[in-house]
Each structure stands twice: as structure tokens, then as C-alpha cells.
Design an enzyme around this catalytic site. Structure first.
Site, PDB file in Angstrom:
ATOM      1  N   THR A   1       0.812  -1.217   0.000  1.00 54.18           N
ATOM      2  CA  THR A   1       0.000   0.000   0.000  1.00 54.18           C
ATOM      3  C   THR A   1       0.849   1.274   0.000  1.00 54.18           C
ATOM      4  O   THR A   1       1.971   1.270   0.483  1.00 54.18           O
ATOM      5  CB  THR A   1      -0.889  -0.021   1.275  1.00 54.18           C
ATOM      6  OG1 THR A   1      -1.541  -1.264   1.287  1.00 54.18           O
ATOM      7  CG2 THR A   1      -1.815   1.110   1.398  1.00 54.18           C
TER       8      THR A   1
ATOM      9  N   THR B   1      -3.056   0.151  -3.224  1.00 56.26           N
ATOM     10  CA  THR B   1      -2.336  -1.009  -2.696  1.00 56.26           C
ATOM     11  C   THR B   1      -2.278  -2.168  -3.674  1.00 56.26           C
ATOM     12  O   THR B   1      -3.134  -2.313  -4.538  1.00 56.26           O
ATOM     13  CB  THR B   1      -3.002  -1.496  -1.382  1.00 56.26           C
ATOM     14  OG1 THR B   1      -2.188  -2.495  -0.784  1.00 56.26           O
ATOM     15  CG2 THR B   1      -4.384  -2.066  -1.612  1.00 56.26           C
ATOM     16  N   LEU B   2      -1.228  -2.967  -3.496  1.00 55.19           N
ATOM     17  CA  LEU B   2      -1.162  -4.305  -4.080  1.00 55.19           C
ATOM     18  C   LEU B   2      -1.391  -5.328  -2.978  1.00 55.19           C
ATOM     19  O   LEU B   2      -1.237  -6.516  -3.173  1.00 55.19           O
ATOM     20  CB  LEU B   2       0.233  -4.532  -4.687  1.00 55.19           C
ATOM     21  CG  LEU B   2       0.528  -3.919  -6.055  1.00 55.19           C
ATOM     22  CD1 LEU B   2       2.023  -3.916  -6.330  1.00 55.19           C
ATOM     23  CD2 LEU B   2      -0.193  -4.669  -7.148  1.00 55.19           C
ATOM     24  N   ASN B   3      -1.680  -4.858  -1.778  1.00 56.44           N
ATOM     25  CA  ASN B   3      -1.768  -5.577  -0.513  1.00 56.44           C
ATOM     26  C   ASN B   3      -0.370  -5.842   0.027  1.00 56.44           C
ATOM     27  O   ASN B   3       0.228  -4.975   0.609  1.00 56.44           O
ATOM     28  CB  ASN B   3      -2.604  -6.853  -0.610  1.00 56.44           C
ATOM     29  CG  ASN B   3      -3.001  -7.346   0.771  1.00 56.44           C
ATOM     30  OD1 ASN B   3      -3.008  -6.560   1.709  1.00 56.44           O
ATOM     31  ND2 ASN B   3      -3.314  -8.615   0.905  1.00 56.44           N
TER      32      ASN B   3
ATOM     33  N   ASP C   1      -7.291 -10.184   1.850  1.00 54.28           N
ATOM     34  CA  ASP C   1      -8.051  -9.278   2.721  1.00 54.28           C
ATOM     35  C   ASP C   1      -9.452  -9.807   3.018  1.00 54.28           C
ATOM     36  O   ASP C   1     -10.155  -9.261   3.874  1.00 54.28           O
ATOM     37  CB  ASP C   1      -8.144  -7.873   2.101  1.00 54.28           C
ATOM     38  CG  ASP C   1      -6.949  -7.017   2.467  1.00 54.28           C
ATOM     39  OD1 ASP C   1      -6.192  -7.403   3.376  1.00 54.28           O
ATOM     40  OD2 ASP C   1      -6.752  -5.960   1.839  1.00 54.28           O
TER      41      ASP C   1
ATOM     42  N   SER D   1     -11.224  -3.581   3.418  1.00 56.32           N
ATOM     43  CA  SER D   1      -9.929  -2.899   3.492  1.00 56.32           C
ATOM     44  C   SER D   1      -9.815  -2.132   4.803  1.00 56.32           C
ATOM     45  O   SER D   1     -10.807  -1.879   5.485  1.00 56.32           O
ATOM     46  CB  SER D   1      -9.832  -1.912   2.330  1.00 56.32           C
ATOM     47  OG  SER D   1      -8.679  -1.119   2.437  1.00 56.32           O
TER      48      SER D   1
ATOM     49  N   GLY E   1       0.056   0.337   5.678  1.00 50.71           N
ATOM     50  CA  GLY E   1       0.322  -0.313   6.965  1.00 50.71           C
ATOM     51  C   GLY E   1      -0.696  -1.355   7.368  1.00 50.71           C
ATOM     52  O   GLY E   1      -0.783  -1.709   8.557  1.00 50.71           O
TER      53      GLY E   1
END
Ligand code: DON
Length: 568
Positions: free
Chosen positions: A377, A395-397, A419, A448, A469
Site C-alpha cells: 500500500t 495497494t497491491l496488498n 483481505d 480494506s 500499513g
């Protein structure tokens, strides 16, 4: 398990590990961030902040700059920027109109509730975290085109040509980037079964060109969002994902759309806060926490003092418990937002809090709502010369997402499927627990924690703030706003200040190491708090913009990264 270790190491590498303890407040001279007169971009990379600023200098607005900044991050910050991820934008226009865009990834049509369980019904977390099966249908390109269509003023070609030039000319690898590339090299090769552009050996200061991404962006300039969702780029993506065992189809891409949402809005003393609504938990949790702490005089207790940490931790405990039960994709799950962020419910929620001793997380469940039927992220903030403000978290996670790279497109693909709650009660990579509201279903968006936020003071734009984060996003945004509002910090000090985090389960309070007074940590232990200074070297990497009393803009670019504020 191996990948969980990789993830934890990523968090450690995420940023520098500067160990300089905070100076005692009495001797501390406030640090001001970059100050500009009219417009500013604060992002994870100087190149991206500069490109966004240049667009505004050419007469573009914050929304034009958003499109350019987001794509520049895809070039220069592949850790979290990409064409293969998703995000959320919260905006406030100069005339006071506010809104939010959801370009979150969603589950492919072939996704099933139990797709990450083995034959014994146990979660195989590697499957939702690494490789093709972890990928959600990307939303990034739909997102930037939705923004451009609604609010853009410059032609897309003018906005994206500087980004194409950046991809061709290359970006300079920073020390932190080199460490991350080195760290992930073997995993990149393992997941892609071959070397990829980012698996080369780099030195700090090397220039990295991504010609393939430049070519993709040129096709996108020519053909628009449909290039990604129904065109050649989409086909290349689907081929790559399916070749590696993924389930995304052309139909999934064709059906994807970004959605305009009503943001969550609430007050905290004289502030009015506008933040991301579901499918992010960010706005709802932030509202719950801030409303629960509003009756307490934090400025009197002092920054990072025992009582302040207690009040914040206890509010976080209760909000994260609710998150795990009530929150999910609003198109699939009925969410009682008004009740959850309403004062009567939250007053009741904090009724059993005592300064004498910690509440046990085991004693907290989600609150009872009468009549309710169960059912890595990066962030950037932009303010333009016209008075528009935006706050975007993308994000890409995980770091570089699923690690699966699409070489013919020049981008990494996300691992956002993690997620979701793969099984009720089993924590995901951020230790977050979920239930039915966040169970996997075809075309559903995964919950998310991203919390892009805009704050108004006395009816005027005051701050744009957000951070990466994972589960610590909400609590990092919270502390940054409080640092300015309650403790009078500058924007730069507010983002730099040491942070702590609690999320109901596990029942520990995580502190950035060696930055908190040991006597305070001891007093918390005595009251029954479990203190953890080991897990996270850093918590969040916040970027923000604050309007100063004279109308100038102060950037807060987190010391924990390569983040930079640029403007004019
Ligand atoms: O949407 C979310 O909450 C997560 N995918 C964010 C991941 C993240 O912040 C990773 N950074 N550490």
C-alpha cells in the site's frame, strides 16, 4: 508459513529503521515540513510528487495530478504502485463538495467461499497471499479514468506523457528500494518461474527503466480504460494469470467498474472528518475511535502518556471488534453504519472502560445492535491551486502484491484476496479476523483498512492524510490527526512521531521500538496491557498536507520512507 515470514520481514524492510529516540518535548524544536503557497503533492516517491506538481503547474487540477501521480508511482514505486492493484480516493472540492471513489479489487466470478481451505477445512494462507490465485480483479485503471472523466481538465495524453517518459528514462533506485529488491529477488524468481525485471541485482543509485510499462501506458493513452479491461493489455493479463493457475477471465475484467461512494462524515470537537466508507473499514473505524475518545481530554494527558495510550487503545479495541463482525462489501452486506458511528452506541461501548486496568479483548465482542440482522500500500495527498484536495491510498496488498509479475505489461499483480476472511476467526496476514460479512463471494470487494481522509476545520479544508500499513492504517491516521489537533504538532512532526497500535485481537499493544518512555510502558504493563516492541519496527508511513493559519500548505512526508513533498 514461509510467506508469512517474508511478509513480516517486508514490514521490517518497509522503511528505514532509524533508531533516534524522540527528543524530550521540552527541548524539542518543532520540525516544519516543506511549505508551499498554492499546491502540493506528498507521495512515496519524489518523481511521483514532481510529476503531479508539474501537471498542476500546467494548469491541471488535483484530479489531473492524481492520475499522473498514481501512474508515476506504478513506475517508480512498484512495491505498492501498479496497474494491477486498487485503491480509494476521498476528495473535497474547492466549493466544499465531498465524495469518494472505490476502485478496490474484487473477487473473480469463479471465486468461492472456501477457495483457500484444504481438504480438512484449514486455511492455506500461501494460496491467498502468493501467486496467481491470490489476485483480485484490478481496479486501478478504472479508478484513474473514472476520476478523469468526472473531474479531469487536461487531456489524458498530456497527463500521462510525462509518466511514459519516466518509465523510459528510468528512476533512481534508493537504498531502501535496493534492500527490498534484494530481499524479494529469490521469491520473484520462484513465483514467476523465471527472472523478471525486478529480480536483477541492483545498486543504490542505479537507474531502472521499465520500457514495457511505457508501451502499455502508450496503449492506454490511445485506447482509454477499455485497453486494460477489454483490449490487448487485458488479454495479456488474463493469459499470464491463467498460465500460473489463476482464475481471472476476460469476463471478470469486462465487468469491473469503479464506484462512487458516499464517504463517512463525522465530527471531532471543531473538526469535521471525511473518510473512506465500506468496502474500506477505515472511515467507520476511525469515526468509532474518535467518537469514543472525544469526551477525554487528551491534550491534558499529553502526547504518548499513559492515560492517552489507554484511552486510545481501549477505543481501538472496541472498534476493531466491531470491524471484524459488521464490516464488508456494502453491495453484499447490510452495514449499520449510522448506528455504529452514533454517539449513543459508542458511549455504551466505552461504559466499562476504567483507567485502573485494561479491558481484556476476550471480554469484548462486537457490540449488540438491536434490530440488526446478521448477515503494502501507499498513500498520497494532493492540494491544487484552485482549492481542491484529495487523499488517495492505493495497494497491491503485500509487498509487490502476489509477486506475480506481468512482464508484457510491466506491472506486478495484487494479492488482495487475502483481505477477505478465508474462514471465520482465522487471522489474515495482518492478524485481522473476519466473519460472514467479509467472506469470499464472486464479484465481492474484500474489506480494506485503507483510510484516505480529509479534515475540515471551521468549515474549511484543513488536512489531507493517509498511510499504508495494513491493519495499522486506521490507528496511524488517527494518531496523526490527534498529534496536530490535540498536541499542537506541525504536520511533519505529526507524521514523524512514534506510534502504537492495538486491534482487539491479538490482545497486545504494539509500539515502535525504543521510542516510548520505559516508565510509561511499565505503568501500562501494571494495568494489564501486554506490550509488544518487537513485532513492528515501524507503524505506518503517513503522508499529509496541512493548511497553516496563513493559508500556506505544510507537507508531512514520513521520515520512515523516501516520501517527499513537492509543490509551488
Ligand atoms: O486494504 C487493506 O487494508 C490492505 N490491503 C492494505 C495493505 C497494506 O497497507 C500493506 N502495507 N503494509
Amino acid at each position: 508459513m514461509k510467506y508469512t515470514v517474508y511478509f513480516l520481514l517486508t514490514i521490517l524492510l518497509f522503511i528505514s529503521c532509524k533508531k533516534t529516540p524522540e527528543k524530550a518535548l521540552s527541548t524539542y524544536t518543532p520540525l516544519r515540513g516543506n511549505i508551499t503557497q498554492k499546491a502540493m503533492v506528498v507521495s512515496a516517491r519524489e518523481e511521483a510528487s514532481k510529476i503531479g506538481t508539474e501537471i498542476m503547474k500546467k494548469g491541471g487540477n488535483a484530479f489531473d495530478a492524481m492520475v499522473a501521480t498514481e501512474m508515476a508511482l506504478a513506475v517508480a514505486y512498484p512495491f505498492a504502485g501498479s496497474l494491477g492493484g486498487g485503491g480509494f480516493m476521498v476528495y473535497r472540492k474547492a466549493d466544499g463538495e465531498t465524495g469518494a471513489l472505490d476502485y478496490r479489487e474484487k473477487a473473480p466470478l469463479a471465486a468461492t467461499k472456501d477457495m483457500y481451505l484444504d481438504e480438512n477445512g484449514e486455511v492455506v494462507s500461501e494460496k491467498s497471499q502468493v501467486g496467481a490465485l491470490a489476485i483480485g480483479v484490478p481496479g486501478t485503471i478504472a479508478g484513474i479514468f473514472a476520476v478523469h472523466k468526472k473531474f479531469g481538465t487536461l487531456p489524458i495524453e498530456e497527463i500521462l506523457t510525462p509518466v511514459v517518459a519516466l518509465a523510459n528514462r528510468g528512476f533512481v533506485i534508493t537504498e531502501k528500494q535496493k534492500l527490498r529488491f534484494d530481499h524479494f529477488k529469490d521469491l520473484f524468481i520462484e513465483v514467476n518461474k523465471d527472472t523478471i525485471l525486478f529480480a536483477n541485482s541492483f545498486n543504490t543509485g542505479d537507474t531502472l527503466k521499465n520500457k514495457q510499462l511505457a508501451i502499455t501506458l502508450e496503449r492506454i493513452i490511445k485506447n482509454g480504460a477499455s485497453e486494460f479491461y477489454t483490449g490487448e493489455t487485458g488479454k495479456k493479463l488474463v493469459n499470464r494469470v491463467q498460465e500460473y493457475g489463476g482464475i481471472i477471465t476476460m469476463e471478470d475484467l469486462a465487468k469491473y467498474e469503479a464506484k462512487w461512494r458516499e464517504p463517512v462524515r463525522f465530527t471531532y470537537n471543531d473538526l469535521s472528518i471525511i473518510s473512506m466508507s465500506p468496502p474500506s473499514s477505515g472511515g467507520v473505524c476511525l469515526a468509532q475511535i474518535m467518537k469514543m475518545i472525544e469526551p477525554y481530554d487528551l491534550s491534558k494527558y499529553g502526547h504518548n502518556q499513559t492515560k492517552t495510550i489507554q484511552v486510545i487503545t481501549e477505543a481501538e479495541r472496541r472498534a476493531y471488534a466491531d470491524r471484524s463482525f459488521y464490516l464488508g462489501d456494502p453491495d453484499f452486506t447490510k452495514i449499520p453504519i449510522d448506528t455504529l458511528i452514533g454517539e449513543p452506541y459508542l458511549q455504551e461501548r466505552m461504559a466499562d472502560f476504567s483507567f485502573e486496568k485494561a479491558t481484556l479483548s476476550s471480554a469484548i465482542n462486537c457490540g449488540m445492535i438491536p434490530g440488526y440482522e446478521s448477515d503494502e500500500t501507499t498513500h498520497y495527498s494532493i492540494v491544487d491551486q484552485f482549492g481542491n484536495a484529495i487523499s488517495v491510498t492505493i495497494t497491491l496488498n503485500g509487498a509487490y502484491g502476489s509477486k506475480l509479475y506481468a512482464p508484457e505489461i510491466g506491472t506486478f499483480l495484487n494479492n488482495e484476496m487475502d483481505d477477505f476472511s478465508a474462514k471465520p476467526g482465522v487471522p489474515n496476514m495482518f492478524g485481522l479476523i473476519g466473519a460472514e460479512a467479509n467472506a469470499i463471494a464472486p464479484e465481492k470487494r474484500m474489506l480494506s483498512s485503507m483510510t484516505p481522509t480529509i479534515v475540515e476545520k471551521e468549515g474549511k479544508f484543513w488536512m489531507s492524510v493517509g498511510t499504508p500499513g495494513g491493519s495499522t492504517i486506521i490507528t496511524s491516521v488517527l494518531q496523526t490527526i490527534l498529534n496536530v489537533k490535540e498536541f499542537g504538532m506541525t504536520m511533519q512532526d505529526a507524521v514523524n512521531a512514534p506510534r502504537f497500535h492495538h486491534q482487539w485481537l491479538p490482545d497486545v499493544v504494539v509500539f515502535e521500538p525504543n521510542l516510548f518512555d520505559t516508565a510509561i510502558l511499565d505503568s501500562l504493563r501494571q494495568k494489564g496491557y501486554k506490550i509488544d516492541e518487537e513485532t513492528s519496527k515501524i507503524i505506518g508511513k503517513v503522508d499529509g498536507i496541512l493548511v497553516l493559519p496563513d493559508g500556506t500548505l505544510e507537507g508531512g512526508a514520513d521520515r520512515r520512507g523516501d516520501d517527499t513533498a513537492v509543490g509551488f
